[in-house]
Design a protein around this motif. Structure first.
Motif, PDB file in Angstrom:
ATOM      1  N   UNK A  87      23.027  46.902  39.655  1.00  0.00           N
ATOM      2  CA  UNK A  87      21.580  46.756  39.564  1.00  0.00           C
ATOM      3  C   UNK A  87      21.038  45.554  40.307  1.00  0.00           C
ATOM      4  N   UNK A  88      21.931  44.631  40.691  1.00  0.00           N
ATOM      5  CA  UNK A  88      21.506  43.462  41.455  1.00  0.00           C
ATOM      6  C   UNK A  88      22.070  43.541  42.868  1.00  0.00           C
ATOM      7  N   UNK A  89      21.391  42.918  43.801  1.00  0.00           N
ATOM      8  CA  UNK A  89      21.842  42.912  45.195  1.00  0.00           C
ATOM      9  C   UNK A  89      23.212  42.262  45.318  1.00  0.00           C
ATOM     10  N   UNK A  90      23.412  41.157  44.635  1.00  0.00           N
ATOM     11  CA  UNK A  90      24.693  40.458  44.721  1.00  0.00           C
ATOM     12  C   UNK A  90      25.825  41.310  44.153  1.00  0.00           C
ATOM     13  N   UNK A  91      25.564  41.981  43.021  1.00  0.00           N
ATOM     14  CA  UNK A  91      26.596  42.815  42.417  1.00  0.00           C
ATOM     15  C   UNK A  91      26.999  43.964  43.324  1.00  0.00           C
ATOM     16  N   UNK A  92      26.015  44.587  43.951  1.00  0.00           N
ATOM     17  CA  UNK A  92      26.303  45.709  44.847  1.00  0.00           C
ATOM     18  C   UNK A  92      27.046  45.238  46.086  1.00  0.00           C
ATOM     19  N   UNK A  93      26.611  44.143  46.679  1.00  0.00           N
ATOM     20  CA  UNK A  93      27.268  43.629  47.875  1.00  0.00           C
ATOM     21  C   UNK A  93      28.713  43.246  47.587  1.00  0.00           C
ATOM     22  N   UNK A  94      28.946  42.654  46.441  1.00  0.00           N
ATOM     23  CA  UNK A  94      30.298  42.261  46.074  1.00  0.00           C
ATOM     24  C   UNK A  94      31.201  43.476  45.903  1.00  0.00           C
ATOM     25  N   UNK A  95      30.674  44.539  45.264  1.00  0.00           N
ATOM     26  CA  UNK A  95      31.473  45.743  45.044  1.00  0.00           C
ATOM     27  C   UNK A  95      31.842  46.408  46.367  1.00  0.00           C
ATOM     28  N   UNK A  96      30.881  46.545  47.266  1.00  0.00           N
ATOM     29  CA  UNK A  96      31.156  47.174  48.564  1.00  0.00           C
ATOM     30  C   UNK A  96      32.118  46.311  49.374  1.00  0.00           C
ATOM     31  N   UNK A  97      31.963  44.993  49.311  1.00  0.00           N
ATOM     32  CA  UNK A  97      32.882  44.098  50.017  1.00  0.00           C
ATOM     33  C   UNK A  97      34.308  44.249  49.492  1.00  0.00           C
ATOM     34  N   UNK A  98      34.457  44.410  48.178  1.00  0.00           N
ATOM     35  CA  UNK A  98      35.786  44.609  47.592  1.00  0.00           C
ATOM     36  C   UNK A  98      36.430  45.887  48.122  1.00  0.00           C
ATOM     37  N   UNK A  99      35.638  46.952  48.202  1.00  0.00           N
ATOM     38  CA  UNK A  99      36.160  48.228  48.701  1.00  0.00           C
ATOM     39  C   UNK A  99      36.583  48.089  50.156  1.00  0.00           C
ATOM     40  N   UNK A 100      35.746  47.470  50.968  1.00  0.00           N
ATOM     41  CA  UNK A 100      36.065  47.322  52.392  1.00  0.00           C
ATOM     42  C   UNK A 100      37.279  46.423  52.598  1.00  0.00           C
ATOM     43  N   UNK A 101      37.409  45.392  51.768  1.00  0.00           N
ATOM     44  CA  UNK A 101      38.568  44.501  51.884  1.00  0.00           C
ATOM     45  C   UNK A 101      39.858  45.227  51.523  1.00  0.00           C
ATOM     46  N   UNK A 102      39.801  46.073  50.511  1.00  0.00           N
ATOM     47  CA  UNK A 102      40.995  46.783  50.061  1.00  0.00           C
ATOM     48  C   UNK A 102      41.395  47.896  51.017  1.00  0.00           C
ATOM     49  N   UNK A 103      40.406  48.659  51.503  1.00  0.00           N
ATOM     50  CA  UNK A 103      40.706  49.850  52.301  1.00  0.00           C
ATOM     51  C   UNK A 103      40.501  49.661  53.807  1.00  0.00           C
ATOM     52  N   UNK A 104      39.968  48.529  54.189  1.00  0.00           N
ATOM     53  CA  UNK A 104      39.817  48.251  55.610  1.00  0.00           C
ATOM     54  C   UNK A 104      38.490  48.689  56.203  1.00  0.00           C
ATOM     55  N   UNK A 105      37.807  49.585  55.531  1.00  0.00           N
ATOM     56  CA  UNK A 105      36.513  50.066  56.022  1.00  0.00           C
ATOM     57  C   UNK A 105      35.905  50.965  54.947  1.00  0.00           C
TER      58      UNK A 105
END
Length: 249
Positions: free
Chosen positions: A59-77
């Motif tokens: 629900x927050x911009x920071x929370x969403x950005x952090x979640x997407x960054x975690x996915x990209x870091x784990x899977x590469x893209x």
């Protein structure tokens, strides 16, 4: 027609139950690598064999950005994003005079803000690679008044339809399609089951009679539509709202 998502990485928000969980399963069945995102970490335990799981408040911009960054870091893209987070947040239909600011904002945060901030975080990578899929899960309530009677829910789903179309215009030149699946009434989680029970037998009969297929939807019905829009077969479809509602009279 076979749909293959082999080699693609997709994130699904609102993945812990119902429609979101069905989308995770269907994307995985089509060969995608899937990241499941939800605030309910325990609820995602059953998905661990189909997807990586990421607990986040979107629900927050920071929370969403952090979640997407975690996915990209784990899977590469990240090649695709499905925003199934939303719902009525435990609310029921009430007269307009009784609606508080907190009630109104809670539904917008879950249904609109989460989709916006996740798409904002995912878009740069998709644009850079020249390929991407964003599929929002709106609702028949985004096309007409809502059966729920919840003012904020109808308004938020209409806003999500507008966001979908605007992002399609912006991201299309970069090879990214943005579409929405608008479910009819789906018995997919405890909230929808409570709502259905609250209608009572007569209202339930009226609703079913207003559906051409004469049945309520299943979460898998929505997931099947998402997989198509996520595939290469839908590469020239964007900015569209696909009602998946069994036919609405």
């Amino acid at each position: 027609m076979q749909l293959s998502l082999e080699g693609r990485v997709f994130a699904v928000t609102g993945a812990a139950q119902g429609i979101g969980a069905a989308i995770v399963a269907s994307l995985a069945d089509a060969g995608a690598t899937v990241a499941a995102i939800d605030i309910d970490e325990d609820g995602m335990a059953s998905l661990a064999h189909r997807a990586t799981t990421h607990a986040a408040d979107l629900g927050s911009r920071d929370g969403a950005r952090s979640a997407i960054a975690d996915v990209e870091a784990l899977h590469g893209r990240l090649d695709g994003l499905v925003t199934a987070a939303g719902g009525v947040r435990g609310q029921a239909g009430r007269p307009i005079e009784e609606i508080s600011e907190a009630d109104w904002r809670a539904i917008f945060a879950a249904n609109v803000d989460a989709a916006m901030w996740c798409a904002q975080a995912a878009a740069p990578g998709m644009k850079a690679r020249g390929w991407g899929r964003v599929v929002t899960i709106s609702s028949g309530a985004g096309l007409r008044p809502s059966l729920t009677g919840i003012q904020a829910y109808a308004s938020a789903k209409h806003a999500l339809v507008g966001l979908t179309r605007q992002l399609a215009l912006e991201l299309g030149p970069h090879g990214v399609t943005v579409n929405s699946v608008a479910p009819g009434f789906i018995l997919s989680n405890p909230s929808t089951e409570r709502q259905w029970d609250a209608f009572g037998p007569e209202r339930q009969k009226q609703i079913v009679q207003g559906i051409h297929m004469r049945r309520l939807g299943r979460a898998e019905d929505i997931a099947n539509a998402v997989v198509f829009l996520a595939s290469d077969r839908a590469e020239w479809i964007t900015g569209q709202i696909l009602p998946v509602d069994g036919g609405h009279a």
